[in-house]
Write a protein that holds these residues in place. Structure first.
Motif, mmCIF file in Angstrom:
data_model
loop_
_atom_site.group_PDB
_atom_site.id
_atom_site.type_symbol
_atom_site.label_atom_id
_atom_site.label_comp_id
_atom_site.label_asym_id
_atom_site.label_seq_id
_atom_site.Cartn_x
_atom_site.Cartn_y
_atom_site.Cartn_z
ATOM 1 N N ARG A 28 -4.719 5.500 -3.018
ATOM 2 C CA ARG A 28 -3.687 5.636 -1.979
ATOM 3 C C ARG A 28 -2.985 4.315 -1.735
ATOM 4 N NH1 ARG A 28 0.195 6.977 -0.186
ATOM 5 N NH2 ARG A 28 0.681 8.211 1.675
ATOM 6 N N SER A 29 -3.728 3.243 -1.655
ATOM 7 C CA SER A 29 -3.115 1.948 -1.369
ATOM 8 C C SER A 29 -2.223 1.490 -2.514
ATOM 9 C CB SER A 29 -4.190 0.892 -1.080
ATOM 10 O OG SER A 29 -4.996 0.656 -2.224
ATOM 11 N N ALA A 30 -2.550 1.913 -3.730
ATOM 12 C CA ALA A 30 -1.764 1.504 -4.891
ATOM 13 C C ALA A 30 -0.374 2.118 -4.895
ATOM 14 C CB ALA A 30 -2.493 1.881 -6.182
ATOM 15 N N LEU B 102 1.591 2.282 -2.251
ATOM 16 C CA LEU B 102 2.436 1.678 -1.229
ATOM 17 C C LEU B 102 3.502 0.803 -1.861
ATOM 18 C CD1 LEU B 102 -0.237 0.588 1.409
ATOM 19 C CD2 LEU B 102 1.226 2.586 1.479
ATOM 20 N N SER B 103 4.722 0.948 -1.389
ATOM 21 C CA SER B 103 5.809 0.112 -1.908
ATOM 22 C C SER B 103 5.691 -1.317 -1.403
ATOM 23 C CB SER B 103 7.163 0.697 -1.505
ATOM 24 O OG SER B 103 7.272 0.793 -0.093
ATOM 25 N N ASN B 104 5.149 -1.469 -0.191
ATOM 26 C CA ASN B 104 4.950 -2.807 0.370
ATOM 27 C C ASN B 104 3.532 -2.900 0.904
ATOM 28 O OD1 ASN B 104 4.976 -5.269 1.612
ATOM 29 N ND2 ASN B 104 6.633 -4.810 3.031
ATOM 30 N N GLN B 105 2.613 -3.344 0.055
ATOM 31 C CA GLN B 105 1.215 -3.405 0.467
ATOM 32 C C GLN B 105 0.968 -4.505 1.493
ATOM 33 O OE1 GLN B 105 -0.724 -3.706 -3.404
ATOM 34 N NE2 GLN B 105 -1.254 -1.555 -3.300
ATOM 35 N N GLY B 106 1.907 -5.451 1.587
ATOM 36 C CA GLY B 106 1.737 -6.535 2.542
ATOM 37 C C GLY B 106 1.645 -6.059 3.969
ATOM 38 N N VAL B 107 2.349 -4.979 4.295
ATOM 39 C CA VAL B 107 2.300 -4.428 5.642
ATOM 40 C C VAL B 107 0.877 -4.013 5.988
ATOM 41 C CG1 VAL B 107 3.088 -2.538 7.112
ATOM 42 C CG2 VAL B 107 4.689 -3.662 5.568
ATOM 43 N N THR C 16 -10.048 3.819 6.555
ATOM 44 C CA THR C 16 -8.882 3.045 6.131
ATOM 45 C C THR C 16 -7.855 3.931 5.447
ATOM 46 O OG1 THR C 16 -10.340 1.136 5.819
ATOM 47 C CG2 THR C 16 -8.134 0.981 4.887
ATOM 48 N N TYR C 17 -8.318 4.878 4.638
ATOM 49 C CA TYR C 17 -7.428 5.840 3.991
ATOM 50 C C TYR C 17 -6.605 6.600 5.037
ATOM 51 C CZ TYR C 17 -6.088 9.983 1.238
ATOM 52 O OH TYR C 17 -5.388 10.985 0.621
ATOM 53 N N ASN C 18 -7.278 7.045 6.092
ATOM 54 C CA ASN C 18 -6.583 7.779 7.153
ATOM 55 C C ASN C 18 -5.601 6.897 7.898
ATOM 56 O OD1 ASN C 18 -7.960 10.168 6.563
ATOM 57 N ND2 ASN C 18 -9.641 9.688 7.965
ATOM 58 N N LYS C 19 -5.967 5.634 8.106
ATOM 59 C CA LYS C 19 -5.049 4.709 8.777
ATOM 60 C C LYS C 19 -3.776 4.496 7.945
ATOM 61 C CE LYS C 19 -8.370 2.007 11.501
ATOM 62 N NZ LYS C 19 -7.947 2.516 12.802
ATOM 63 N N ILE C 20 -3.943 4.375 6.648
ATOM 64 C CA ILE C 20 -2.781 4.215 5.771
ATOM 65 C C ILE C 20 -1.834 5.405 5.937
ATOM 66 C CG2 ILE C 20 -2.004 4.197 3.374
ATOM 67 C CD1 ILE C 20 -4.510 2.643 2.659
ATOM 68 N N GLU D 186 2.968 2.698 18.283
ATOM 69 C CA GLU D 186 2.195 3.552 17.377
ATOM 70 C C GLU D 186 1.291 2.740 16.457
ATOM 71 O OE1 GLU D 186 1.843 7.141 16.918
ATOM 72 O OE2 GLU D 186 2.296 6.643 18.994
ATOM 73 N N LEU D 187 1.775 1.624 15.959
ATOM 74 C CA LEU D 187 0.940 0.774 15.112
ATOM 75 C C LEU D 187 -0.249 0.255 15.907
ATOM 76 C CD1 LEU D 187 0.423 -0.637 12.428
ATOM 77 C CD2 LEU D 187 1.934 -2.484 13.169
ATOM 78 N N TYR D 188 -0.005 -0.145 17.128
ATOM 79 C CA TYR D 188 -1.078 -0.616 18.017
ATOM 80 C C TYR D 188 -2.127 0.475 18.225
ATOM 81 C CZ TYR D 188 -3.152 -2.888 22.149
ATOM 82 O OH TYR D 188 -4.012 -3.458 23.046
ATOM 83 N N ARG D 189 -1.666 1.700 18.459
ATOM 84 C CA ARG D 189 -2.595 2.810 18.687
ATOM 85 C C ARG D 189 -3.450 3.080 17.455
ATOM 86 N NH1 ARG D 189 -2.867 7.720 17.005
ATOM 87 N NH2 ARG D 189 -0.794 7.645 16.025
ATOM 88 N N ILE D 190 -2.797 3.129 16.297
ATOM 89 C CA ILE D 190 -3.517 3.429 15.061
ATOM 90 C C ILE D 190 -4.583 2.380 14.776
ATOM 91 C CG2 ILE D 190 -3.285 3.620 12.548
ATOM 92 C CD1 ILE D 190 -0.432 4.776 13.115
ATOM 93 N N LEU D 191 -4.228 1.118 14.925
ATOM 94 C CA LEU D 191 -5.177 0.041 14.622
ATOM 95 C C LEU D 191 -6.314 -0.030 15.629
ATOM 96 C CD1 LEU D 191 -2.742 -2.814 13.573
ATOM 97 C CD2 LEU D 191 -4.174 -1.418 12.089
#
Length: 375
Positions: free
Chosen positions: A50-52, A54-59, A284-288, A368-373
């Motif tokens: 899944r991570s592979a 991503l167009s921008n893995q840096g995020v 982590t998969y779900n967070k992505i 939303e990013l704050y909530r997810i993390l």
């Protein structure tokens, strides 16, 4: 069946005769462990796949590694709030950072320093371990002195608090010999043909039992875990959030460590760590997926119902970290200052961001990013 493993019966005596690798297969060669290994590797492979994409893995790398740093530090009783941490991380003007946020950010820096060090390297070495430790502790020393009287004591506030529960090895050449054996075990797959994920699990116990540095061994060892997985190709980037599982099951973590040294119980330790890999890979998969989903929804909304130009770039920037400042947009030469401020305020009107004023400075929180993390 008797376990062929020499334990450490006297907790007050340095464990200088700790068995070197390899350990007898009898300690881990059973169906339950291999079934758990299959599940763990499947979860890890799914995360990698899944991570592979991503167009921008840096995020993802920036956000997940920050949470890993926070959780790993909390295991060592270094606590900070999400707000304190994200605020400190968002500072780009090199303001001095103090207290727990500084310690957590040093862990994150060590995570990336070690990752960069191993690029192009064929093997782990003492230089790698020293770099990670020194970055975490802002230190210049290396392996602790042969005369170092370090012991591990019972924490908490119960009756046994303060009692010695383990004494790591010490003495001239002892640590060097044990670390050399550990590194050879992890590096040499021909001499030690053990499944790589099993090697990581076993190696983590060995590193913590050796306890080679005067402090910071837990954090150094957990970073070592992640870098081992990336080095052998099970992950592209250090995004596995193992410390979350450990902090949620902290007593069991230390209990399983003690179980190996005091009873030779490798099975419980291995099963614990494999479960940590499986569950944190899934988490982590779900967070992505959540991060990507909400990014897409926000981008679609901006494209339809806003006057923002280059919305793709703006959304990419606000998902790099939970707190954004106007300076983040101008430093990247993405937008002029007034335009950046107007766009961030517009995102507040759309309830994508929340504006917060802290010590006279304006920060924009990605809700939303704050909530997810934070979950």
């Amino acid at each position: 069946m008797a376990v062929k493993y020499a334990i450490n019966p006297d907790r007050n005596k340095p464990w200088n005769d700790m068995p070197l690798f390899p350990i007898d297969k009898e300690n881990y060669h059973n169906l339950e462990i291999y079934e758990a290994l299959v599940e763990s590797k499947a979860a890890l492979a799914r995360l990698q796949g899944r991570s592979a994409t991503l167009s921008n893995q840096g995020v993802l790398i920036s956000t997940i590694s920050l949470q890993e740093a926070k959780a790993s530090s909390a295991i060592e009783n270094i606590f900070t709030t999400d707000d304190e941490l994200y605020k400190a991380y968002s500072e780009t003007d090199q303001k001095p950072i103090f207290g727990p946020p500084k310690e957590v950010l040093r862990y994150r820096e060590a995570l990336w320093q070690g990752h960069a060090y191993m690029k192009g390297k064929k093997e782990f070495d003492q230089g790698y371990l020293d770099l990670v430790y020194q970055t975490i502790k802002e230190a210049n020393d290396s392996i602790r002195s042969p005369f170092s009287q370090i012991v591990i004591r019972q924490g908490g506030s119960e009756l046994n608090t303060g009692q010695v529960i383990y004494t790591p090895p010490r003495g001239k050449g002892v640590l060097e010999n044990q670390l050399s054996n550990l590194l050879e075990f992890l590096n040499d797959d021909q001499k030690y043909p053990v499944d790589p994920l099993m090697k990581m699990v076993m190696g983590h116990f060995q590193f913590e039992a050796i306890h080679p540095y005067r402090d910071g061994n837990g954090r150094t060892g957990r970073i070592f875990n992640i870098h081992y997985l990336t080095h052998i190709g099970l992950l592209d980037f250090p995004i596995l959030f193992l410390s979350k599982f450990i902090i949620q099951n902290k007593d069991e973590y230390y209990g399983c460590l003690a179980g190996v040294s005091q009873r030779g119980d490798w099975k419980k330790w291995i099963l614990y760590m494999l479960k940590a890999v499986e569950l944190t890979s899934n988490d982590t998969y779900n967070k992505i997926n959540e991060i990507l989903s909400v990014k897409d929804e926000i981008l679609e909304e901006l494209q339809k119902n806003s006057s923002i130009r280059r919305p793709e770039l703006l959304v990419e920037i606000i998902f790099t970290q939970p707190y954004t400042k106007v300076k983040h947009l101008t430093d990247k030469k993405a937008f002029a200052e007034n335009t950046a401020r107007n766009y961030l305020n517009e995102l507040c009107d759309l309830q994508v961001l929340e504006k917060r004023t802290i010590e006279g400075h304006h920060y924009y929180l990605n809700l939303e990013l704050y909530r997810i993390l934070s979950n």
